[in-house]
Design an enzyme around this catalytic site. Structure first.
Site, PDB file in Angstrom:
ATOM      1  N   HIS A 271      -6.080  -5.536  -2.961  1.00 14.28           N
ATOM      2  CA  HIS A 271      -6.172  -4.463  -1.968  1.00 14.28           C
ATOM      3  C   HIS A 271      -6.218  -3.066  -2.585  1.00 14.28           C
ATOM      4  CE1 HIS A 271      -1.800  -4.843  -2.535  1.00 14.28           C
ATOM      5  NE2 HIS A 271      -1.692  -3.609  -2.091  1.00 14.28           N
ATOM      6  N   ASP A 272      -5.504  -2.874  -3.681  1.00 16.77           N
ATOM      7  CA  ASP A 272      -5.445  -1.535  -4.290  1.00 16.77           C
ATOM      8  C   ASP A 272      -6.206  -1.458  -5.608  1.00 16.77           C
ATOM      9  OD1 ASP A 272      -4.137   0.046  -2.447  1.00 16.77           O
ATOM     10  OD2 ASP A 272      -2.137  -0.362  -3.238  1.00 16.77           O
TER      11      ASP A 272
ATOM     12  N   ASP B 187       1.655  -4.514   3.246  1.00 14.95           N
ATOM     13  CA  ASP B 187       1.687  -3.405   2.291  1.00 14.95           C
ATOM     14  C   ASP B 187       2.685  -2.338   2.732  1.00 14.95           C
ATOM     15  OD1 ASP B 187       0.747  -2.201  -0.099  1.00 14.95           O
ATOM     16  OD2 ASP B 187      -0.640  -0.946   1.023  1.00 14.95           O
TER      17      ASP B 187
ATOM     18  N   HIS C 254      -9.376   5.703  -3.034  1.00 19.83           N
ATOM     19  CA  HIS C 254      -9.172   4.398  -3.683  1.00 19.83           C
ATOM     20  C   HIS C 254      -9.687   3.254  -2.815  1.00 19.83           C
ATOM     21  CE1 HIS C 254      -5.471   3.911  -1.217  1.00 19.83           C
ATOM     22  NE2 HIS C 254      -5.601   2.618  -1.468  1.00 19.83           N
TER      23      HIS C 254
ATOM     24  N   HIS D 297      -7.611  -1.607   4.497  1.00 19.05           N
ATOM     25  CA  HIS D 297      -6.167  -1.784   4.688  1.00 19.05           C
ATOM     26  C   HIS D 297      -5.439  -0.495   5.042  1.00 19.05           C
ATOM     27  CE1 HIS D 297      -6.243  -0.662   0.406  1.00 19.05           C
ATOM     28  NE2 HIS D 297      -4.945  -0.432   0.469  1.00 19.05           N
ATOM     29  N   HIS D 298      -6.134   0.644   5.004  1.00 18.95           N
ATOM     30  CA  HIS D 298      -5.534   1.897   5.482  1.00 18.95           C
ATOM     31  C   HIS D 298      -6.126   2.356   6.811  1.00 18.95           C
ATOM     32  CE1 HIS D 298      -2.844   2.662   2.169  1.00 18.95           C
ATOM     33  NE2 HIS D 298      -3.819   2.429   1.302  1.00 18.95           N
TER      34      HIS D 298
ATOM     35  N   LYS E  46      -7.386   1.812  -7.162  1.00 18.64           N
ATOM     36  CA  LYS E  46      -6.504   2.803  -7.790  1.00 18.64           C
ATOM     37  C   LYS E  46      -6.772   2.971  -9.283  1.00 18.64           C
ATOM     38  CE  LYS E  46      -2.648   2.996  -4.563  1.00 18.64           C
ATOM     39  NZ  LYS E  46      -1.209   2.727  -4.354  1.00 18.64           N
TER      40      LYS E  46
END
Length: 217
Positions: free
Chosen positions: A74-75, A163, A103, A134-135, A78
């Site tokens: 998911h990240d 998260d 990101h 996811h954000h 970054k």
């Protein structure tokens, strides 16, 4: 034989992408185990939603397996964020926050490049959905696309809760860890605004199991 070779290739590819995800994690997550915890919170929530009668046509055993494989990515975006922003021990200013928010798109673009190579595994497509969305927020106030409600992929809606719970209950450069109880109270308060209310209900019904995962890892 061909099926075996394809399976081996897929496993190798997933291992490579997972290594990149761990690289991204190590840059900003001092506590470790973040990826493992988030995957287990996703599994707990998805199984709970199915048991509660939500999306049973979608949440199959294989879908849950793909979710557990996809969640750690998911990240991954970054890796493209400067450490001065990732590790800043305070609130980001508007310019820094704008960089941090990229990101999601960086991660999606990275995974889209793999998919464009012709590798159409379901878990990779789900990884892309999660990295990009996811954000996003249930009420449409999230980023990067401002999606709302069911327009947000189900996998990303589940990941968003996992998260958030993990972020609240662990130490970050800008905050102390919240207690499990305080995190649960906050998550309940944002059902229907930040988070999918069905996802929240199924998670809250299994909050003790989530707390046990948190304590163990």
């Amino acid at each position: 034989y061909n099926q075996l070779r394809r399976s081996e290739r897929d496993e190798a590819q997933h291992a490579t992408i997972l290594a990149l995800a761990r690289l991204a994690e190590q840059r900003d997550n001092e506590t470790g185990k973040h990826l493992e915890r988030v995957s287990l919170y996703c599994k707990l929530t998805a199984e709970g939603m199915r048991a509660d009668g939500h999306h049973r046509d979608v949440i199959t055993d294989s879908w849950i397996r793909d979710l557990v494989r996809a969640a750690p990515l998911h990240d991954i975006g970054k890796v493209g964020i400067p450490e001065a922003i990732l590790l800043k021990p305070g609130k980001l200013d508007p310019t820094e926050w704008a960089v941090m928010k990229t990101h999601a798109e960086i991660g999606a673009d990275c995974l889209r490049g793999v998919l464009d190579d012709g590798r159409r595994q379901v878990s990779l497509q789900m990884s892309l959905d999660i990295a990009e969305c996811h954000h996003e927020r249930w009420d449409g106030s999230g980023y990067p696309r401002g999606l709302a409600g069911s327009a947000i992929p189900l996998s990303a809606r589940i990941l968003a809760l996992a998260d958030v719970y993990d972020a609240l209950t662990t130490v970050r450069p800008y905050k102390q860890a919240w207690t499990h109880e305080r995190a649960i109270e906050w998550i309940a308060s944002v059902a229907g605004s930040h988070l999918d209310p069905d996802v929240v209900r199924s998670f809250l019904a299994r909050a003790p199991e989530a707390d046990a995962i948190r304590a163990r890892l």
